[in-house]
Design a protein around this motif. Structure first.
Motif: not given
Length: 269
Positions: A36-37, A48-49, A51-53, A55-56, A96
């Motif tokens: 995905k990333f 930010a990347d 943190e998003e990774i 979390k995913a 989620s």
């Protein structure tokens, strides 16, 4: 400040990968998150990347836990939430996962309820009220419960209730005719059938009183209680026995006659 991925290695555990930044282990991710990333050697990531990774990946791990849980049996939303909560997952992650499972059509309380009712109707002697209570405990809404109970038609309820009543009669051979009828009604009500259906079942059984059997049951029980209460004052003894037999639906006058015989026999001895 951006950080650069210097290598990615596969874990022994299938579908998991270790990500190294500047030559040091940084974190691990699932294959889905990796794709995905578009994580690869040389890719630069900022805070930010990252943190998003992460979390995913947490979501991915939670989803896999849920999929394992659902792999054993159908579950309701409430049951799935409770299972994920026991795993220590945060509320937003749980919600989620629930949304994702619903989108995947792996969670559907309406279909679960229908399947549950069909199974209970075919494999147990439970009536609709008990089944409805079980669905409520599982978090099924009143609307979905009412809709699901249509899967348990009146004919099948009657068939199951009749089988249960016949078993009750077979176990009540030593009881009075009145107590046997009361036992049938109480058993059906306790199993979740309506009083109207219980009445229909009794009429269908068309039970008749066998006076000889009724007297024999009364005599045996009276003798048992007579000897059991042998140390009690005679008057209290008789009253206690008569009260017990009356509660069990026996004829109090027949009881008196048997007690007279027992009393006379004891006096003679």
């Amino acid at each position: 400040m951006n950080q650069k991925i210097t290598s990615i290695t596969a874990q022994k555990r299938p579908g998991r990968f270790n990500v190294f930044i500047d030559g040091n282990y940084a974190f691990s991710v699932s294959e889905d998150v990796l794709v995905k990333f578009r994580l690869s050697k040389g890719k630069e990531l900022d805070a930010a990347d990252l943190e998003e990774i992460l979390k995913a990946d947490n979501l991915s791990k939670a989803l896999n836990k849920a999929l394992d849980y659902l792999g054993y049996s159908l579950r309701t939303e409430k049951e799935t939430r409770q299972k994920l909560a026991k795993e220590g997952l945060e509320v937003d992650i749980i919600e989620s996962v629930i949304r994702k499972l619903t989108e995947m059509k792996l969670l559907n309380d309406s279909e679960y309820a229908k399947s549950y009712v069909r199974t209970m109707a075919k494999t147990t002697d439970k009536g609709p009220r008990v089944i409805a209570n079980s669905l409520r405990e599982k978090g099924i809404s009143p609307y979905d419960t009412e809709d699901a109970l249509l899967e348990y038609p009146a004919e099948m309820q009657m068939e199951n209730a009749l089988k249960l009543a016949k078993k009750t009669v077979a176990k009540s051979k030593k009881k009075s005719f009145n107590e046997c009828n009361q036992k049938i009604t109480q058993t059906l009500l306790n199993r979740g059938y309506s009083s109207e259906l219980a009445s229909q079942v009794r009429q269908s059984l068309n039970l008749t009183r066998d006076d000889n059997q009724e007297y024999e049951n009364l005599r045996l029980l009276t003798e048992k209680l007579w000897h059991k209460n042998s140390r009690i004052n005679l008057t209290k003894r008789r009253n206690k026995i008569k009260a017990a037999l009356f509660r069990k639906g026996f004829d109090i006058y027949e009881c008196d006659r048997i007690l007279d015989e027992l009393e006379n026999a004891e006096a003679d001895n």
